[in-house]
Design an enzyme around this catalytic site. Sequence first.
Site, PDB file in Angstrom:
ATOM      1  N   ASN A 186       0.872  -1.183   0.000  1.00 41.54           N
ATOM      2  CA  ASN A 186       0.000   0.000   0.000  1.00 41.54           C
ATOM      3  C   ASN A 186       0.906   1.228   0.000  1.00 41.54           C
ATOM      4  OD1 ASN A 186      -1.777   2.074   0.534  1.00 41.54           O
ATOM      5  ND2 ASN A 186      -2.339   1.362   2.595  1.00 41.54           N
ATOM      6  N   LYS A 230       0.090   4.261  -0.318  1.00 37.78           N
ATOM      7  CA  LYS A 230      -0.555   5.455   0.243  1.00 37.78           C
ATOM      8  C   LYS A 230      -0.308   6.665  -0.677  1.00 37.78           C
ATOM      9  CE  LYS A 230      -0.235   3.290   4.717  1.00 37.78           C
ATOM     10  NZ  LYS A 230      -0.086   3.408   6.166  1.00 37.78           N
ATOM     11  N   HIS A 266      -9.420   0.980   4.914  1.00 35.80           N
ATOM     12  CA  HIS A 266      -8.157   1.161   5.635  1.00 35.80           C
ATOM     13  C   HIS A 266      -8.406   2.096   6.826  1.00 35.80           C
ATOM     14  CE1 HIS A 266      -4.091   2.509   6.545  1.00 35.80           C
ATOM     15  NE2 HIS A 266      -3.672   1.417   5.940  1.00 35.80           N
ATOM     16  N   GLU A 325      -6.885   4.525   7.887  1.00 35.16           N
ATOM     17  CA  GLU A 325      -6.727   5.953   7.567  1.00 35.16           C
ATOM     18  C   GLU A 325      -7.996   6.499   6.916  1.00 35.16           C
ATOM     19  OE1 GLU A 325      -2.956   5.591   5.517  1.00 35.16           O
ATOM     20  OE2 GLU A 325      -2.039   5.053   7.425  1.00 35.16           O
ATOM     21  N   GLU A 382      -5.120  -5.052  10.680  1.00 32.58           N
ATOM     22  CA  GLU A 382      -4.112  -4.014  10.863  1.00 32.58           C
ATOM     23  C   GLU A 382      -4.388  -3.235  12.151  1.00 32.58           C
ATOM     24  OE1 GLU A 382      -2.085  -2.781   6.972  1.00 32.58           O
ATOM     25  OE2 GLU A 382      -3.910  -1.607   7.149  1.00 32.58           O
ATOM     26  N   GLY A 435       2.547   2.306  10.685  1.00 30.22           N
ATOM     27  CA  GLY A 435       3.466   3.428  10.519  1.00 30.22           C
ATOM     28  C   GLY A 435       4.206   3.829  11.789  1.00 30.22           C
ATOM     29  N   SER A 440       3.629  -2.063  10.273  1.00 34.89           N
ATOM     30  CA  SER A 440       5.080  -2.086  10.499  1.00 34.89           C
ATOM     31  C   SER A 440       5.729  -3.427  10.131  1.00 34.89           C
ATOM     32  CB  SER A 440       5.408  -1.714  11.949  1.00 34.89           C
ATOM     33  OG  SER A 440       5.003  -0.371  12.209  1.00 34.89           O
TER      34      SER A 440
HETATM   35  P1  PGA Z   1       2.979   0.335   7.586  1.00 34.66           P
HETATM   36  O1  PGA Z   1       1.510   0.535   7.004  1.00 34.66           O
HETATM   37  O2  PGA Z   1       3.516  -0.937   7.010  1.00 34.66           O
HETATM   38  O3  PGA Z   1       3.741   1.546   7.127  1.00 34.66           O
HETATM   39  O4  PGA Z   1       2.853   0.255   9.069  1.00 34.66           O
HETATM   40  C1  PGA Z   1       0.648  -0.562   6.824  1.00 34.66           C
HETATM   41  C2  PGA Z   1      -0.653  -0.114   6.251  1.00 34.66           C
HETATM   42  O5  PGA Z   1      -1.142   0.969   6.609  1.00 34.66           O
HETATM   43  O6  PGA Z   1      -1.260  -0.813   5.436  1.00 34.66           O
END
Ligand code: PGA
Length: 245
Positions: free
Chosen positions: A9, A11, A94, A96, A164, A170, A210
């Site tokens: 992803n 983003k 997601h 976010e 997640e 992140g 992460s």
């Molecule tokens: P990350 O994000 O690997 O940077 O923690 C995962 C995601 O949001 O899908």
Amino acid sequence: MRKKIIAGNWKMNNTLAESVAFINEIKAEIDTEEVDVVVCPNALSTVSVVNLLEGTNIATGVQNVSAENKGAFTGETSAEMVVAAGAKYAIVGHSERRQQHNETNQMVNLKVLKCLEKGVTPIMCVGETLEQRQQDMHFIHIRLQVEEGLKKVENPASVVIAYEPIWAIGTGVCATEKEAEEMCKYIRNVVAGVFSQRDAEAVRIQYGGSVTKDNAKTILNMPNIDGALVGGASLKRDFIDIVHF
Ligand code: PGA
């Protein structure tokens, strides 16, 4: 035997030129039949990435999709447009999007259903906040997200579920393999309860948050974890190592 699925992803990263350059740099090295590999660039890069990946085993996905068919929905992308662009997957719900765009379980469910109707495989994200985990509310929260997200879905194995935990996204704080496995197993049990044991055995459940080239192997070798949804590390060559965990 469930085939693992590793999705990147991106983003809101990579311009069209950067997307093209990065795909050209890594595509030969992430082209494998061992696992399903998906890259999810920004929508403006989708068509170019699809074209660059033609003839490989790598699929393209989008990061969001509308639950509507067409019309006055400024800024939205329909599932039909996703299919026409040659993408096969859509990340749906997601955290976010849930947090920044107030997407509810009901909205996520409508997006999942629209994807399935149009032939896009949804990667439906679920995950709890740190507070919910600390208050021991994480299981009930995830149960609701899964049950409501999969409402009216006929075949749950046509959906990829991504667990997640928000506190792991992140942050550099990956869930331990025990925590990730525990929740992915729980999600499988929820699917078994709503659908059937057979469906539960077939549905693929990813872990995300992460994931790095250093922890991917441990996470991905857990029995109920069928893949990874990778954010930050999917923007780097590290993604190659993750794909070949
Ligand atoms: P990350 O994000 O690997 O940077 O923690 C995962 C995601 O949001 O899908």
